[in-house]
Design an enzyme around this catalytic site. Structure first.
Site, PDB file in Angstrom:
ATOM      1  NE  ARG A  81     -42.866  40.088  21.497  1.00 52.12           N
ATOM      2  CZ  ARG A  81     -41.889  39.659  22.136  1.00 52.12           C
ATOM      3  NH1 ARG A  81     -40.786  38.876  21.491  1.00 52.12           N
ATOM      4  NH2 ARG A  81     -41.647  39.704  23.356  1.00 52.12           N
ATOM      5  CE  LYS A 132     -31.433  33.101  39.206  1.00 60.74           C
ATOM      6  NZ  LYS A 132     -30.605  33.529  37.993  1.00 60.74           N
ATOM      7  N   GLY A 153     -42.378  38.924  31.559  1.00 66.13           N
ATOM      8  CA  GLY A 153     -42.152  37.549  31.693  1.00 66.13           C
ATOM      9  C   GLY A 153     -43.287  36.437  31.984  1.00 66.13           C
ATOM     10  N   GLY A 167     -37.698  42.623  30.065  1.00 69.09           N
ATOM     11  CA  GLY A 167     -36.830  43.456  30.880  1.00 69.09           C
ATOM     12  C   GLY A 167     -37.234  44.990  30.809  1.00 69.09           C
TER      13      GLY A 167
HETATM   14  P1  AMP Z   1     -39.235  34.885  37.118  1.00 65.97           P
HETATM   15  O1  AMP Z   1     -38.746  34.705  36.008  1.00 65.97           O
HETATM   16  O2  AMP Z   1     -38.314  35.353  38.177  1.00 65.97           O
HETATM   17  O3  AMP Z   1     -40.624  35.557  37.433  1.00 65.97           O
HETATM   18  O4  AMP Z   1     -39.701  33.399  37.873  1.00 65.97           O
HETATM   19  C1  AMP Z   1     -40.814  32.613  37.358  1.00 65.97           C
HETATM   20  C2  AMP Z   1     -40.233  31.034  37.782  1.00 65.97           C
HETATM   21  O5  AMP Z   1     -40.198  31.077  39.102  1.00 65.97           O
HETATM   22  C3  AMP Z   1     -41.482  30.496  37.149  1.00 65.97           C
HETATM   23  O6  AMP Z   1     -40.982  29.282  36.142  1.00 65.97           O
HETATM   24  C4  AMP Z   1     -41.776  29.718  38.411  1.00 65.97           C
HETATM   25  O7  AMP Z   1     -42.097  28.186  38.312  1.00 65.97           O
HETATM   26  C5  AMP Z   1     -40.542  29.894  39.464  1.00 65.97           C
HETATM   27  N1  AMP Z   1     -41.106  29.616  40.952  1.00 65.97           N
HETATM   28  C6  AMP Z   1     -42.009  30.337  41.720  1.00 65.97           C
HETATM   29  N2  AMP Z   1     -42.119  30.121  42.912  1.00 65.97           N
HETATM   30  C7  AMP Z   1     -41.153  29.018  42.997  1.00 65.97           C
HETATM   31  C8  AMP Z   1     -40.682  28.395  44.069  1.00 65.97           C
HETATM   32  N3  AMP Z   1     -41.470  28.455  45.329  1.00 65.97           N
HETATM   33  N4  AMP Z   1     -39.753  27.386  43.985  1.00 65.97           N
HETATM   34  C9  AMP Z   1     -39.020  27.358  42.800  1.00 65.97           C
HETATM   35  N5  AMP Z   1     -39.565  27.804  41.841  1.00 65.97           N
HETATM   36  C10 AMP Z   1     -40.505  28.878  41.778  1.00 65.97           C
END
Ligand code: AMP
Length: 403
Positions: free
Chosen positions: A37, A208, A360, A383
């Site tokens: 950064r 999510k 992220g 974000g």
């Molecule tokens: P996000 O912050 O929403 O982009 O989520 C990222 C996280 O989602 C990472 O730590 C991944 O390990 C997790 N992730 C991705 N695919 C899966 C899955 N099929 N089951 C559980 N966790 C997952």
């Protein structure tokens, strides 16, 4: 809409310029763990120094909750900056951020000199702009440091928040520009969403659905193809009546997923979901795993399968704009990283395409897999980049002058 940039600031010699940077660096025992950064902020700072400005830098660091927390002092950042710029960056170690110590230092600055304020969040007002009269006063105090003249915002990571040091201050300065980092973010993310060269393919993944509801909804208005992988895909597969075993599911988002599937049909957007999966028994790397099309009870989908990799790769062929947010599986575990790696490689190898990785974990994944250099743009704001993709106007961007 074009924003006034550092390039367009003229006659800066001898003028004080207040610059909001993103020095929210990871620290451990007072030692900066990653200087990315700081390095990212250098082009704007160096350009202002070259133009003979008196440069006053400010940033937040962590969450000191409105009071001085020595562990969250920006002092180590001043040391690192001095090393990178090749001249001393004076540090205004003032717990009130804008008090006499700071004011005197700003007054004594010579042309081309640089100083750094203490953590802007040492003051509780910082995050209360628009909600508290005292915050307006704090914004005024910040603006007064540059004689209410020129402000440059180069902190994309906080652009989705209206705080004193990125938005409030603009109300009291005559000129408000964006720095090089901000300009790049606006150019890539803004163009991709508003003015994409087609075919435009978006890839969404991660854990999510609920985090990305706004993004899915907005992107369905813009893209030619939407690829959904990762944990969030299982809520969509459930909506289609598929067996998902113990895979991630947001039961209260199944109806929403159905609505989105319908919306894609109505809009003529190709919506692609996994057709096979790498499933595991337990959430760890060393678990029993296998490739299946239908997930049995007691098993969870942790990555997209080989047929899905081919399906997604095919959909990416010929794409001219790609936005990618979220991994295709649990990429942190080697046994479930292949989907993210293969899709990442396919994006990285695209010819004549603008490829953007936003926010992220997908940024971590791309870096970890060694693909970062091959992308057109890696967004620095988690974000903020998600809100951009949702089609929201970011207060930090809005506040800069339009040209
Ligand atoms: P996000 O912050 O929403 O982009 O989520 C990222 C996280 O989602 C990472 O730590 C991944 O390990 C997790 N992730 C991705 N695919 C899966 C899955 N099929 N089951 C559980 N966790 C997952």
């Amino acid at each position: 809409m074009n924003k006034k940039s550092v390039e367009q600031l003229t006659n800066l010699k001898g003028k004080k310029v207040l610059v909001r940077c993103d020095f929210n660096v990871p620290l451990k025992d007072g030692v900066i763990q990653n200087e990315n950064r700081i390095i990212g902020a250098l082009p704007t700072i160096k350009a202002l120094v070259k133009k003979g400005a008196k440069v006053i830098l400010c940033s937040h660091l962590g969450k000191p909750k409105g009071e001085p927390v020595p562990e969250l002092s920006l002092a180590p950042v001043a040391v690192s900056l001095s090393k990178h710029i090749g001249q001393t960056v004076k540090f205004a170690d003032d717990p009130t951020v804008t008090g006499k110590v700071t004011q005197d230092m700003a007054k004594d600055l010579k042309d081309g000199e640089v100083m750094l304020l203490q953590n802007t969040r040492y003051r509780a007002e910082e995050t209360k702009y628009g909600k508290d009269e005292k915050a307006t006063e704090y914004a005024k105090e910040l603006a007064a440091l540059c004689d209410d003249e020129i402000f440059v915002n180069d902190a994309f990571g906080t652009a989705h928040r209206a705080h004193c040091s990125n938005v409030g201050v603009t109300k009291f300065c005559k000129e408000n520009a964006v720095g090089y980092l901000m300009e790049k973010e606006i150019q890539f993310l803004g163009n991709a969403v508003e003015n994409p060269v087609r075919p435009f393919v978006a890839i969404l993944g991660g854990a999510k659905v609920s985090d990305k509801i706004g993004v899915i909804n907005n992107l369905l208005e813009k893209v030619d193809t939407l690829i959904i992988g990762g944990g969030m895909a299982y809520t969509f597969l459930k909506a289609q009546g598929k067996e998902i075993g113990n895979s991630l599911l947001e039961a209260d988002k199944v109806d929403y997923a159905l609505d989105m599937i319908k919306k894609a049909e109505d809009k003529g957007v190709k919506l692609l979901l996994p057709i096979d999966n790498v499933i595991g028994k337990e959430f760890k790397n060393d678990t029993e795993f296998k490739i299946v099309t239908s997930i049995e009870p007691g098993w969870s989908g942790f990555d997209i399968g080989p047929k899905t990799i081919e399906l997604f790769k095919d959909a990416l062929k010929g794409a001219k704009t790609v936005v990618w947010n979220g991994p295709m599986g649990v990429f942190e575990f080697e046994n479930f990283a292949k989907g993210t790696l293969e899709v990442g490689k396919a994006v990285a190898e695209l010819k004549d395409a603008t490829t953007i990785v936003g926010g992220g974990d997908s940024v971590n994944a791309v870096k970890r897999l060694g693909l970062a250099d091959k992308m057109s743009h890696i967004s620095t704001g988690g974000g903020a980049s998600l809100e951009y993709l949702e089609g929201k106007e970011l207060p930090g961007v809005m506040a800069a002058d339009t040209i």
